[in-house]
Design a protein around this motif. Sequence first.
Motif, mmCIF file in Angstrom:
data_model
loop_
_atom_site.group_PDB
_atom_site.id
_atom_site.type_symbol
_atom_site.label_atom_id
_atom_site.label_comp_id
_atom_site.label_asym_id
_atom_site.label_seq_id
_atom_site.Cartn_x
_atom_site.Cartn_y
_atom_site.Cartn_z
ATOM 1 N N GLY A 297 4.742 10.655 52.254
ATOM 2 C CA GLY A 297 3.523 11.116 52.889
ATOM 3 C C GLY A 297 3.582 11.013 54.399
ATOM 4 N N GLU A 298 2.820 11.851 55.070
ATOM 5 C CA GLU A 298 2.756 11.814 56.532
ATOM 6 C C GLU A 298 2.214 10.478 57.011
ATOM 7 O OE1 GLU A 298 0.654 14.277 60.228
ATOM 8 O OE2 GLU A 298 0.320 14.887 58.136
ATOM 9 N N TRP A 299 1.298 9.882 56.238
ATOM 10 C CA TRP A 299 0.732 8.583 56.595
ATOM 11 C C TRP A 299 1.520 7.479 55.888
ATOM 12 C CZ3 TRP A 299 -5.268 9.476 55.837
ATOM 13 C CH2 TRP A 299 -5.709 10.383 56.797
ATOM 14 N N ASN A 300 2.535 6.970 56.510
ATOM 15 C CA ASN A 300 3.193 5.776 55.982
ATOM 16 C C ASN A 300 3.749 4.976 57.148
ATOM 17 O OD1 ASN A 300 6.411 5.901 55.998
ATOM 18 N ND2 ASN A 300 5.687 7.996 55.618
ATOM 19 N N ARG A 301 3.625 3.671 57.057
ATOM 20 C CA ARG A 301 3.990 2.787 58.160
ATOM 21 C C ARG A 301 5.479 2.472 58.218
ATOM 22 N NH1 ARG A 301 -0.689 0.292 60.156
ATOM 23 N NH2 ARG A 301 -2.525 0.713 58.890
ATOM 24 N N TYR A 302 6.221 2.922 57.203
ATOM 25 C CA TYR A 302 7.614 2.481 57.096
ATOM 26 C C TYR A 302 8.629 3.493 57.594
ATOM 27 C CZ TYR A 302 4.982 -0.656 54.179
ATOM 28 O OH TYR A 302 4.036 -1.548 53.728
ATOM 29 N N GLY A 303 8.159 4.534 58.242
ATOM 30 C CA GLY A 303 9.092 5.516 58.784
ATOM 31 C C GLY A 303 9.838 6.276 57.705
ATOM 32 N N HIS A 304 9.187 6.555 56.590
ATOM 33 C CA HIS A 304 9.811 7.338 55.526
ATOM 34 C C HIS A 304 9.585 8.832 55.783
ATOM 35 C CE1 HIS A 304 9.184 3.715 52.591
ATOM 36 N NE2 HIS A 304 10.259 3.561 53.362
ATOM 37 N N PRO A 305 10.628 9.612 55.705
ATOM 38 C CA PRO A 305 11.998 9.210 55.413
ATOM 39 C C PRO A 305 12.705 8.655 56.648
ATOM 40 C CG PRO A 305 11.921 11.583 55.685
ATOM 41 C CD PRO A 305 10.500 11.092 55.793
ATOM 42 N N SER A 306 13.577 7.698 56.391
ATOM 43 C CA SER A 306 14.337 7.079 57.471
ATOM 44 C C SER A 306 15.383 8.047 58.021
ATOM 45 C CB SER A 306 15.031 5.820 56.928
ATOM 46 O OG SER A 306 16.094 5.430 57.745
ATOM 47 N N GLN A 307 15.594 7.983 59.338
ATOM 48 C CA GLN A 307 16.611 8.838 59.935
ATOM 49 C C GLN A 307 18.000 8.459 59.426
ATOM 50 O OE1 GLN A 307 15.811 11.539 62.018
ATOM 51 N NE2 GLN A 307 17.899 12.013 61.386
ATOM 52 N N VAL A 308 18.180 7.168 59.129
ATOM 53 C CA VAL A 308 19.463 6.707 58.577
ATOM 54 C C VAL A 308 19.747 7.413 57.256
ATOM 55 C CG1 VAL A 308 20.692 4.706 57.628
ATOM 56 C CG2 VAL A 308 19.342 4.460 59.715
ATOM 57 N N GLU A 309 18.727 7.476 56.399
ATOM 58 C CA GLU A 309 18.901 8.123 55.099
ATOM 59 C C GLU A 309 19.112 9.625 55.247
ATOM 60 O OE1 GLU A 309 19.597 8.894 51.397
ATOM 61 O OE2 GLU A 309 19.342 6.846 52.143
ATOM 62 N N LEU A 310 18.356 10.253 56.130
ATOM 63 C CA LEU A 310 18.505 11.689 56.341
ATOM 64 C C LEU A 310 19.908 12.029 56.840
ATOM 65 C CD1 LEU A 310 15.063 12.564 57.981
ATOM 66 C CD2 LEU A 310 15.813 13.106 55.653
ATOM 67 N N ASP A 311 20.445 11.175 57.717
ATOM 68 C CA ASP A 311 21.798 11.415 58.235
ATOM 69 C C ASP A 311 22.834 11.303 57.114
ATOM 70 O OD1 ASP A 311 20.743 11.782 60.737
ATOM 71 O OD2 ASP A 311 21.255 9.776 61.485
ATOM 72 N N ARG A 312 22.623 10.362 56.183
ATOM 73 C CA ARG A 312 23.547 10.238 55.047
ATOM 74 C C ARG A 312 23.522 11.498 54.190
ATOM 75 N NH1 ARG A 312 22.335 4.173 54.311
ATOM 76 N NH2 ARG A 312 20.489 4.742 53.095
ATOM 77 N N LEU A 313 22.335 11.995 53.937
ATOM 78 C CA LEU A 313 22.199 13.182 53.097
ATOM 79 C C LEU A 313 22.764 14.426 53.787
ATOM 80 C CD1 LEU A 313 18.573 12.536 51.801
ATOM 81 C CD2 LEU A 313 20.679 12.382 50.450
ATOM 82 N N ARG A 314 22.520 14.512 55.081
ATOM 83 C CA ARG A 314 23.015 15.680 55.825
ATOM 84 C C ARG A 314 24.542 15.703 55.837
ATOM 85 N NH1 ARG A 314 20.264 17.704 61.441
ATOM 86 N NH2 ARG A 314 20.891 19.886 61.257
ATOM 87 N N ALA A 315 25.147 14.527 55.974
ATOM 88 C CA ALA A 315 26.609 14.440 55.977
ATOM 89 C C ALA A 315 27.190 14.858 54.626
ATOM 90 C CB ALA A 315 27.048 13.015 56.321
ATOM 91 N N ALA A 316 26.383 14.715 53.562
ATOM 92 C CA ALA A 316 26.831 15.108 52.214
ATOM 93 C C ALA A 316 26.610 16.594 51.956
ATOM 94 C CB ALA A 316 26.100 14.281 51.166
ATOM 95 N N ASN A 317 26.064 17.287 52.964
ATOM 96 C CA ASN A 317 25.878 18.747 52.889
ATOM 97 C C ASN A 317 24.948 19.159 51.754
ATOM 98 O OD1 ASN A 317 26.382 21.328 53.937
ATOM 99 N ND2 ASN A 317 27.963 21.730 52.404
ATOM 100 N N VAL A 318 23.855 18.408 51.576
ATOM 101 C CA VAL A 318 22.900 18.753 50.528
ATOM 102 C C VAL A 318 21.795 19.648 51.087
ATOM 103 C CG1 VAL A 318 23.312 16.563 49.326
ATOM 104 C CG2 VAL A 318 21.366 16.768 50.898
ATOM 105 N N LYS A 319 21.121 20.339 50.199
ATOM 106 C CA LYS A 319 19.926 21.102 50.550
ATOM 107 C C LYS A 319 18.748 20.144 50.430
ATOM 108 C CE LYS A 319 17.341 24.885 51.130
ATOM 109 N NZ LYS A 319 17.302 25.651 52.386
ATOM 110 N N LEU A 320 17.918 20.045 51.471
ATOM 111 C CA LEU A 320 16.855 19.046 51.526
ATOM 112 C C LEU A 320 15.473 19.666 51.357
ATOM 113 C CD1 LEU A 320 16.080 16.040 52.133
ATOM 114 C CD2 LEU A 320 15.896 16.726 54.536
#
Length: 389
Positions: A297-320
């Motif tokens: 959700g747009e309202w979350n205090r934990y920075g979800h999704p994390s940029q660290v996680e997004l970078d992992r997924l992007r490196a795996a060449n997935v469709k997001l």
Amino acid sequence: MAKRSLKGCGCAIAVLVVVLGAAGYAGWKYVLPWWQTKPPPPSGGELQIHVLDVGPGNGDSILIIAPGGKTVLIDSGDTGKGKVVLEALKRHNIQQLDYFIGTHPHPDHIGGADEVFKATKVLIVIDNGLEPDLPESLASPIKAPDASAGKKPANNKPAGKKLDKSATITKFYDEYKNAITQSGAHYEKAQAGAKYDLGGGARLTILAPSEPFFTREQMKTGGNVTNANSVVMRLDYGDFSMLLPGDAEEQTEHRMLTRDVNLKARIVKVAHHGSKYATSQDLIDRLKPEVAIISCGEWNRYGHPSQVELDRLRAANVKLYRTDLQGEVSITTRGKESDYAIKTAKEAKSDLWVGRLAQKDDSSRSGFIAYGDFGPPPRQPKDKSANKQ
């Protein structure tokens, strides 16, 4: 000559018996388990998966409609989001749920369940059998009132009634359990390895949790114990497969990776709303997913999704895909090779690969708020330069 011929024949028979015995053992050891775990052939009917938008806070709710008509609802969004889920059920013409699966006792996953159960017939409820994990400061018994209780304070204002905070923050769970009882649904505790035939060739398999359950001591490197004991599932239909991990943490993933668990999937619902503590690099390497879907959700205090996680997924060449930016994400397939189609409720207006800034770390060691986000995060300061012409 005849004796030699018979002797040679006997040796050949002995060798043949050994070879057949070895082949039989290999078949029993390897082929039979593979055959038993192999999903039934697809009927050719349409399988639907709808990752619902239960924002603007974090939450999960996933609706599965099998080719034969059986339905599964995995989680129900946060407290107060039952109405959103019910609207989705109505939109997809669902009058009955064959299965409701609560992945773990956090309100952003089962908070809306009581509303759903009251309005929709549910046949079977599955969860991990665990109660909410209360912080030690809240788990202690409530002290008896002292002798001064009831007396007016010096400012002559009436003394306020002290609330049992532990009861307040676990109210969602009490309502969930009461709703199960009142609904008359059959209850089952999730068991790793259990398979549920959804009809038409679709099958749902429970992969986790497995006992012994994770403890707080095992979460010192990051993550949250309630999340780590999430129910993790794999959905199979012909050549289509999807991993549904709830909020499972890296510790959960490691346990599955070190055991004989089939994790490879074409699509993954990213665990824990895109937390950096989940959907680890090791899991991505094993999965080799083509598509990743983040429910957040747009309202979350934990920075979800994390940029660290997004970078992992992007490196795996997935469709997001992301529910916070694209709304409900719907998948359809007939179980053939790469025939799945994905649609979103709306077009993203910002970059899918840019994570959110965190006000709080989503780990038990840093005081993870386990029972909801308690409203929207603080507003970002306005850019004054934007007002200058």
